[in-house]
Enzyme design. Structure first.
Site, PDB file in Angstrom:
ATOM      1  N   HIS B 120       0.850  -1.186   0.000  1.00  0.00           N
ATOM      2  CA  HIS B 120       0.000   0.000   0.000  1.00  0.00           C
ATOM      3  C   HIS B 120       0.887   1.237   0.000  1.00  0.00           C
ATOM      4  O   HIS B 120       1.103   1.849  -1.042  1.00  0.00           O
ATOM      5  CB  HIS B 120      -0.948  -0.043   1.202  1.00  0.00           C
ATOM      6  CG  HIS B 120      -1.851   1.142   1.270  1.00  0.00           C
ATOM      7  ND1 HIS B 120      -2.045   1.863   2.433  1.00  0.00           N
ATOM      8  CD2 HIS B 120      -2.610   1.747   0.325  1.00  0.00           C
ATOM      9  CE1 HIS B 120      -2.889   2.864   2.200  1.00  0.00           C
ATOM     10  NE2 HIS B 120      -3.244   2.810   0.938  1.00  0.00           N
ATOM     11  N   CYS B 144      -0.633   0.197   9.704  1.00  0.00           N
ATOM     12  CA  CYS B 144      -0.802   1.572   9.225  1.00  0.00           C
ATOM     13  C   CYS B 144      -2.210   1.813   8.709  1.00  0.00           C
ATOM     14  O   CYS B 144      -2.844   2.793   9.086  1.00  0.00           O
ATOM     15  CB  CYS B 144       0.224   1.868   8.141  1.00  0.00           C
ATOM     16  SG  CYS B 144       1.894   1.947   8.791  1.00  0.00           S
ATOM     17  N   HIS B 145      -2.703   0.951   7.803  1.00  0.00           N
ATOM     18  CA  HIS B 145      -4.032   1.166   7.231  1.00  0.00           C
ATOM     19  C   HIS B 145      -4.846  -0.117   7.184  1.00  0.00           C
ATOM     20  O   HIS B 145      -5.849  -0.170   6.497  1.00  0.00           O
ATOM     21  CB  HIS B 145      -3.919   1.774   5.827  1.00  0.00           C
ATOM     22  CG  HIS B 145      -3.028   2.991   5.798  1.00  0.00           C
ATOM     23  ND1 HIS B 145      -1.749   2.944   5.316  1.00  0.00           N
ATOM     24  CD2 HIS B 145      -3.233   4.250   6.240  1.00  0.00           C
ATOM     25  CE1 HIS B 145      -1.191   4.146   5.451  1.00  0.00           C
ATOM     26  NE2 HIS B 145      -2.084   4.960   6.015  1.00  0.00           N
ATOM     27  N   GLY B 146      -4.384  -1.151   7.897  1.00  0.00           N
ATOM     28  CA  GLY B 146      -5.213  -2.359   8.073  1.00  0.00           C
ATOM     29  C   GLY B 146      -5.223  -3.317   6.909  1.00  0.00           C
ATOM     30  O   GLY B 146      -6.283  -3.848   6.561  1.00  0.00           O
TER      31      GLY B 146
END
Lengths: 422, 180, 256
Positions: B120, B144-146
């Protein structure tokens, strides 16, 4: 035309849009396109443009070297070797930068020589000249600090000798030296600050060069005859005449430059600088780079420490007041036979000092340096002022066009008055 | 630089041709000068020489994973259990945002070697330590963003678009691999 | 115009003539004999066979005392050795690495990416092992001495008995070409000291020539590429100069 927009003569819509808001194109057209330039330039007038190009080359190569250089005493020498061996074309960028410094001084020495011979420092160009001396001083400082960065034996010991000079000044001397060093001797703090300032100063030079060119464009250029242009018959537009001529000169300059870079890259340098700096071992013979040799010779010619320092700085500082020391109304030495001989002698003297600067401080070089130093200063302080009063100059041509395009002998009394104000 | 001066008044065709040739020559020169500067910014030879790392697999027990640095980035080397291998093989391709069979991602079934960089925005996913969260699929979880990665390092859930990258590696013996 | 161009070149020539000459040292200047090397002149190149033999001399004789920290084993590929040969050469040496996961430094065989192994960890250790004299690093020695390769060759072949009337200081050796004639290094090369792989007889002159070629390459590995590029650049600029001059004359035709 809407209020607030510059009146642009350009037709191309994009160019016009920019020019109306920031008239760079109009400026370029005026200053480098149509700018009336004396028609009788010789190739000595090429060297200012060469210096500008050289400055750009130094900044470009310097910025790219700085991407790989490490300004720490433990890593500096190795980082330069890494640039030479591992960085793609690193050896090329490094050699261009190293020889570019020498080329810069060659070009600027010739440029200054031209100014002195043709009286370009005289009214109304005094400030132009003084800005040039400022550029020269900034160049000397930049080159001195730049030479320290590879951290070779000459880097270290040259830095030690020259920074120690400042201790000659009474009262503030020791304090200045400790400020330069950032410590008790030339060491890592010194190297770090020299790197920072070496990166900064060239941009100051760019600023002063800008002022230098602006000042030039206010007064207009001098020319080999030293008489002001009287009208359009005496001038040519800068483009295409001098863009073409300067371009040719530029290519020749590149050939000389390439000769050094590709076939003799270390000829102007000193082998000792390929020995890593060692504070415990002084080289047999500390020598600055060739362009500092005349000033180094002047420094060593004086048996007194402070005297030597003052005369060394004085040898450059005296250039500031040259316009007032030489009050002769005739500019070009073509028409000043006695001053010409004195100046050519001064030129020889400059080379003699350069030669002696590389020699050990022994006889006969000491006495020769002293005589040459005496003449160096006598030229400015005694000879030029006297000649301004006593010399009988040759008659000046009526005008540039007349002199360039020929025409018979001048009718009696038709000689142009000296020092035409533009 | 070498502006060879286009003629002001429209010159003869011969003059324009000379100008053209000269300008073209000069342009070639300027281009040639630009190249070394750009090339000097490409990785230098000593950086390229350090392009590979060897990893000893002997000390890594089944179910364990190690992280090694390679080219400045973390590489996850996991000694997979039979259960983990089976779980990776049993996933239908339609459930994979970036379909790729497990067999295509390993050279020997029990050794998974992936770049520990979330596809990502580049964080290092958790899952190497036994106490780490491993996400819903037993692989890795990027805090960080799953993003969730499975036991083959493939993206299953979350914003990451691609599976964890497999670096170039080779077995130089049964217990040693060279990455890069 | 010609007069002023002449003046400009005279000025330039004067500057070149005043360039510092190498023999500026106080005392007598020792004349270094000129030796012909394969890399002399504008079109010279490094004789790879000679440089490879020179590396062997360095490895077997000089590396006992002299480091070459700026070189990596992978650089040897430029002398014509294959990747496998270079890896094999490197693996002969142990280099320090670490710290490992226990925090310890450890030794391991060198890889091509490693720098040449130094005989001493630092300058002080080198001095201690050599009576206070420091055997200089040889990476750029050819550039670091006036006379360059000629000087290195002369030095290596210049050992002799001191002439009558010259007393040697303790532990010093007489050399015809070393400044001051007293050098701490004893004559490093003896006949047949090295067994060359290609069968070349290992005379002192041969070994000196080979190791000088190797050292010249080590100091300037870019030399051949630099000169080749230089020829192309100057040729290009000469043609461009001709073109630019023609343009200049055309532009100025109506003025002159």
């Amino acid at each position: 035309m809407a209020i607030g927009l510059h009146e642009s003569d350009f037709k191309n819509p994009v160019v016009r849009w920019i020019d109306q808001r920031l008239p760079v194109f109009t400026m370029m057209q005026k200053e480098y396109g149509t700018f009336p330039t004396p028609r009788n330039f010789n190739y000595f007038w090429n060297f200012g443009a060469l210096a500008m190009v050289n400055l750009m080359i130094m900044i470009a190569t310097g910025v790219f070297l700085a991407m790989h250089y490490a300004p720490h005493t433990a890593h500096a020498f190795d980082s330069v070797e890494r640039i030479m061996r591992d960085v793609n074309y690193g050896w090329l960028i490094r050699y261009v930068h190293m020889n570019g410094a020498s080329m810069f001084f060659i070009v600027v020495f010739i440029h200054i020589w031209r100014g002195m011979y043709y009286g370009s420092y005289k009214a109304p160009r005094e400030l132009l000249w003084m800005l040039g001396v400022v550029i020269f001083l900034l160049m000397m400082a930049t080159a001195f600090m730049g030479y320290v960065l590879p951290w070779g034996q000459m880097s270290f010991w040259g830095a030690t000798v020259i920074t120690n000079l400042f201790s000659a000044f009474p009262l503030v001397g020791e304090w200045i030296v400790s400020l330069l060093w950032g410590g008790f001797s030339v060491d890592n703090p010194t190297l770090n600050r020299f790197f920072s300032l070496h990166y900064l100063l060239p941009f100051l030079i760019v600023g002063v060069v800008f002022l230098h060119v602006v000042a030039l464009h206010i007064t207009g250029s001098n020319n080999p005859l030293g008489i002001e242009p009287k009208g359009p018959q005496d001038t040519l537009p800068f483009h295409p005449y001098y863009t073409a001529k300067d371009s040719f000169g530029l290519v020749i300059y590149f050939i000389v430059f390439a000769g050094f870079v590709f076939f003799a890259p270390n000829y102007l340098g000193h082998p000792d600088n390929y020995i890593p700096a060692n504070p415990l071992v002084t080289p047999a013979h500390i020598v600055p780079e060739w362009y500092f040799l005349p000033f180094y010779a002047i420094l060593r010619a004086v048996p007194n420490k402070l005297g030597g320092v003052l005369l060394m700085f004085g040898s450059v500082a005296i250039l500031f007041v040259l316009p007032w020391l030489d009050s002769s109304p005739v500019r070009s030495m073509r028409f000043r036979p006695m001053a010409r001989i004195a100046f050519l002698l001064w030129t020889v003297c400059f080379f003699v000092l350069m030669y002696c600067g590389a020699k050990p401080p022994e006889e006969p070089y000491v006495i020769i340096s002293r005589i040459a130093t005496a003449y160096y200063f006598a030229y400015f302080l005694v000879i030029l002022p006297l000649l301004a009063r006593l010399e009988r100059p040759l008659p000046l041509p009526e005008s540039i066009a007349r002199a360039v395009l020929g025409g018979g002998p001048l009718p009696a009394g038709a000689a142009a008055k000296p020092m035409e104000k533009a | 630089m070498a502006d060879s001066g286009e003629a002001t008044a429209g010159g003869t065709p011969r003059r324009d041709f000379l100008n053209l040739v000269t300008t073209a020559f000069a342009a070639v020169g300027v281009g040639a000068v630009a190249w070394p500067f750009i090339a000097s910014m490409q990785p230098s030879r000593d950086v390229l020489a350090l392009a590979s790392t060897e990893v000893d697999l002997g000390p890594i027990a089944e179910g364990q994973a190690v992280t090694v640095m390679w080219r400045g980035k973390p590489v996850f080397v996991r000694h997979r259990t039979a259960a983990e291998i089976a779980a990776a093989r049993a996933v239908p391709p339609s459930q994979l945002p970036d379909p790729q069979p497990d067999q295509a991602r390993v050279q020997r079934d029990q050794w998974l070697v992936v770049l520990g960089v979330c596809t990502h925005l580049g964080c290092v996913p958790l899952g190497q330590k036994p106490t780490d969260a491993r996400g819903d699929y037993g692989g890795w979880f990027c805090p960080c963003h799953g993003s969730h990665y499975d036991t083959s390092g493939r993206i299953r859930k979350g914003p990451a678009p691609r599976n964890l990258v497999i670096p170039q590696y080779a077995f130089i013996s049964d217990t040693k691999i060279r990455i890069g | 115009m010609f007069r002023t161009k002449l003046k400009a070149f005279a000025v330039l020539g004067g500057l070149l003539a005043a360039a510092p000459s190498p023999a500026g040292a106080a005392g007598e200047a020792i004349a270094i004999p000129d030796t012909r090397f394969s890399f002399d002149g504008v079109f010279g190149t490094f004789d790879h066979a000679s440089a490879q033999r020179g590396f062997q001399v360095y490895k077997e004789v000089c590396s006992a005392c002299h480091a070459m920290r700026q070189l990596s084993y992978r650089n040897l590929q430029e002398l014509g050795l294959s990747e496998q040969q270079v890896a094999a050469i490197a693996a002969q040496f142990q280099v320090m690495d670490g710290p490992n996961d226990e925090g310890q430094m450890f030794e391991r065989p060198a890889r091509p990416s490693d720098r040449f192994r130094s005989p001493f960890p630092n300058q002080q250790a080198a001095r201690a092992a050599n009576n206070g004299a420091y055997p200089p690093d040889l990476s750029v020695i050819v550039k670091a001495r006036p006379g360059g390769a000629d000087y290195i060759y002369a030095l290596l072949t210049g050992y002799a008995d001191p002439p009558p009337g010259v007393t040697m200081m303790d532990g010093m050796n007489y050399n015809r070409y070393f400044p001051g004639h007293q050098i701490a290094m004893p004559a490093p090369l003896n006949p047949d000291q090295v067994q060359y792989a290609d069968g070349t007889p290992a005379t002192v002159e041969q070994m000196a020539r080979d190791v000088t070629t190797f050292l010249a390459w080590a100091a300037e590995p870019e030399l051949e590429q630099r000169r080749a590029m230089g020829v192309k650049v100057i040729l290009f600029l000469t043609i461009l100069a001709g073109l630019a001059y023609a343009v200049k004359r055309k532009v100025w035709a109506d003025v002159h």
